[in-house]
Design an enzyme around this catalytic site. Structure first.
Site, PDB file in Angstrom:
ATOM      1  N   GLY A  21       0.758  -1.300   0.042  1.00  0.00           N
ATOM      2  CA  GLY A  21       0.166  -0.088   0.031  1.00  0.00           C
ATOM      3  C   GLY A  21       0.639   1.235  -0.106  1.00  0.00           C
ATOM      4  O   GLY A  21       0.278   2.266   0.788  1.00  0.00           O
ATOM      5  N   ALA A  22       1.935   1.317  -0.820  1.00  0.00           N
ATOM      6  CA  ALA A  22       2.939   2.518  -0.630  1.00  0.00           C
ATOM      7  C   ALA A  22       2.743   3.450  -1.604  1.00  0.00           C
ATOM      8  O   ALA A  22       3.604   4.191  -1.687  1.00  0.00           O
ATOM      9  CB  ALA A  22       4.146   1.857  -0.990  1.00  0.00           C
ATOM     10  N   ASN A  23       1.487   3.449  -2.291  1.00  0.00           N
ATOM     11  CA  ASN A  23       1.334   4.514  -3.389  1.00  0.00           C
ATOM     12  C   ASN A  23       0.663   5.680  -2.803  1.00  0.00           C
ATOM     13  O   ASN A  23       0.399   6.889  -3.385  1.00  0.00           O
ATOM     14  CB  ASN A  23       0.528   4.223  -4.464  1.00  0.00           C
ATOM     15  CG  ASN A  23      -1.050   3.440  -4.258  1.00  0.00           C
ATOM     16  OD1 ASN A  23      -0.928   2.451  -3.467  1.00  0.00           O
ATOM     17  ND2 ASN A  23      -1.961   4.223  -4.590  1.00  0.00           N
ATOM     18  N   GLY A  25      -0.883   7.905   1.177  1.00  0.00           N
ATOM     19  CA  GLY A  25      -0.805   7.803   2.777  1.00  0.00           C
ATOM     20  C   GLY A  25       0.310   7.425   3.713  1.00  0.00           C
ATOM     21  O   GLY A  25       1.360   7.749   3.191  1.00  0.00           O
ATOM     22  N   GLY A  27       2.023   4.316   3.804  1.00  0.00           N
ATOM     23  CA  GLY A  27       2.786   3.781   3.069  1.00  0.00           C
ATOM     24  C   GLY A  27       3.586   4.545   2.295  1.00  0.00           C
ATOM     25  O   GLY A  27       5.021   4.156   1.929  1.00  0.00           O
ATOM     26  N   SER A 146      -4.184  -0.420  14.598  1.00  0.00           N
ATOM     27  CA  SER A 146      -4.882   0.658  14.424  1.00  0.00           C
ATOM     28  C   SER A 146      -5.554   0.682  16.002  1.00  0.00           C
ATOM     29  O   SER A 146      -5.634  -0.292  16.810  1.00  0.00           O
ATOM     30  CB  SER A 146      -6.214   0.399  13.638  1.00  0.00           C
ATOM     31  OG  SER A 146      -7.255   1.331  14.004  1.00  0.00           O
ATOM     32  N   TYR A 171     -14.319  -3.739  10.975  1.00  0.00           N
ATOM     33  CA  TYR A 171     -12.864  -3.096  10.917  1.00  0.00           C
ATOM     34  C   TYR A 171     -11.745  -3.260  12.061  1.00  0.00           C
ATOM     35  O   TYR A 171     -10.754  -3.726  12.017  1.00  0.00           O
ATOM     36  CB  TYR A 171     -12.974  -1.841  10.456  1.00  0.00           C
ATOM     37  CG  TYR A 171     -11.672  -1.029  10.331  1.00  0.00           C
ATOM     38  CD1 TYR A 171     -10.749  -1.266   9.074  1.00  0.00           C
ATOM     39  CD2 TYR A 171     -11.491  -0.134  11.149  1.00  0.00           C
ATOM     40  CE1 TYR A 171      -9.623  -0.547   9.105  1.00  0.00           C
ATOM     41  CE2 TYR A 171     -10.244   0.501  11.152  1.00  0.00           C
ATOM     42  CZ  TYR A 171      -9.189   0.456  10.245  1.00  0.00           C
ATOM     43  OH  TYR A 171      -8.012   1.047  10.196  1.00  0.00           O
TER      44      TYR A 171
END
Length: 470
Positions: A21-23, A25, A27, A146, A171
């Site tokens: 998820g590095a694209n 936020g 990440g 979280s 969640y």
């Protein structure tokens, strides 16, 4: 703002880091800081076009690879190609997460989407890359938790939230599961003497693109709620610091959990955060691990967890949380039973002996003193014991919260105790004797009285209640 900052990240040249998820936020910030300090960073993203754009902006030694954590087939394909190209991986940051507050959705494999993405996808990815991680001299796996995990509980009868679905609860449950996985992974790695460390972090309330996406199902109202939520969050650069510290700080040990230190862990400098009690429960960890193995198909053998999957039953309490290398005293602790199966007063739930206790449990377990001697016989299930004079016990039938007078003992003539179950305001007459010289004072005395009242039907401490003067 004081505390740990990104300026303290050491040189990362020669290290290979994988960030899911590095694209965008958290990440994106994490990958950018790692690349800036010389690491070769693999951006594991679902949208490769967005990943390429992020790679151009951050610069450095970066490559983009497709990974959809909601599909086990995608996870396997990604791990196979990555392990072939990078036989040694120094860092895996399980950053990618999903939060959708709309109706229930499922992954490509039929799992509830939160649970399938936030736990099962990363569980499978970590297991498939464990060989490459073990080849590094001091690799780390960072799992992103979280703040919502603190109020969550795992229902093993309905992990996929098929009954009475609530998106926020689903969640939080998925994030608790990810936290349990990170802690259990560290315990198993330590158990087999692995050099890989499992560390956890959470960002508090951070301004990312997950907030608008979570409310997109509400249309215009959802957009207004999302904008309002952004006002109480901290910048993403600050929110990424806990996982950056977990990934790069040389002093970090396996099993540590980092998060913001201010305003109920929602913002502020990086500190060690508090875990949900379920996150350290060995029985919950065992059941979740076995369930994840069965659902993902990633278990022992080639391309899986190997010896880590066959590690013995979990330890309990302080032994399970000891620093890497064993218990605090340097010895290997004997396994203790889980909190879920613990029976009061030294017996296992099934009627079998639970084995020796350790630590605090050995110092005051059901009337036992710290030196291992028992101050008196244990009571039967239906007959609670009542103090008689100075520490002498006798069986009494259950009579509710009523005062029960006792006869003076030979050791201390004229002294009368009171039942641990007696109301606070009821006093008994007694003569002033030498026993008053031994009674505790202040807060300790009040704590002893409270314990005697509340736990009269369970365990009796080794100190008598205070004799009252008339």
């Amino acid at each position: 703002m004081t505390g740990w900052t990104a300026d303290r990240i050491p040189d990362q040249h020669g290290r290979v880091a994988v960030v899911s998820g590095a694209n965008s936020g958290l990440g994106l910030v994490t990958a950018t800081e790692l690349a800036r300090r010389g690491a070769r960073v693999v951006l594991a993203v679902r949208n490769t076009a967005a990943g390429e754009e992020a790679a151009r902006r951050m610069g450095g030694d970066v490559e983009v690879r497709e990974l959809d954590l909601a599909s086990l087939a995608s996870v396997r394909a990604f791990a196979t190609k990555l392990a072939a190209d990078h036989p040694v991986i120094d860092l895996l940051v399980n950053n990618a997460g999903l939060v959708l507050l709309g109706p229930r959705r499922t992954s490509a494999d039929g799992f509830e989407l939160h649970f399938g993405t936030n736990l099962l996808g990363h569980f499978a990815l970590t297991g498939l890359l464990l060989g490459s991680l073990s080849a590094a001299p001091a690799a780390r796996v960072v799992s992103l938790s979280s703040i919502t995990h603190k109020n969550a509980h795992l229902d093993f009868d309905d992990l996929m939230s098929e009954r009475d679905y609530d998106a926020a609860r689903a969640y939080g449950r998925s994030k608790l599961a990810a936290t349990v996985f990170g802690m259990e992974l560290d315990r198993r790695l330590r158990g087999v003497g692995s050099s890989v460390a499992s560390v956890l972090a959470h960002p508090g309330l951070t301004r990312t693109n997950l907030t608008p996406r979570a409310w997109e199902h509400r249309g215009r109202v959802g957009r207004m709620i999302a904008r309002g939520g952004l006002l109480v969050t901290q910048p993403v650069e600050q929110g990424a610091l806990p996982q950056l510290r977990a990934a790069t700080d040389p002093e970090v040990r396996g099993g540590q959990f980092f998060g913001p230190g201010s305003f109920f862990e929602t913002r502020g400098p990086v500190v060690e955060a508090r875990l949900n009690r379920d996150a350290t429960d060995p029985e919950i960890a065992r059941r979740l691990w076995e369930t994840a193995e069965r659902l993902t198909g990633v278990s022992g053998g080639a391309g899986g967890w190997g010896l880590v999957a066959q590690f013995p039953a979990p330890l309990q309490g302080a032994a399970a949380r000891a620093p890497r290398g064993g218990a605090a005293d340097g010895h290997s602790p004997a396994p203790l039973q889980s909190a879920a199966t613990r029976a009061p007063c030294g017996g296992a739930a099934g009627g079998h002996s639970s084995g020796p206790l350790q630590g605090v449990a050995a110092r005051a377990s059901c009337g036992g003193a710290a030196d291992g001697h028992s101050p008196g016989p244990l009571r039967s299930q239906g007959a609670p014991q009542v103090f008689q004079g100075r520490g002498e016990l006798r069986d009494q039938p259950r009579r509710g919260r009523t005062r029960q007078r006792t006869e003076p003992t030979e050791r201390e003539p004229g002294v009368q105790g009171r039942s641990p179950r007696a109301p606070v305001g009821r006093r008994m007459r007694s003569s002033r004797t030498a026993a008053t010289a031994h009674r505790p004072t202040g807060t300790v005395r009040r704590a002893h009285r409270t314990v005697h009242r509340i736990r009269a039907d369970r365990c009796l401490l080794n100190y008598p209640p205070r004799p009252y003067r008339s």
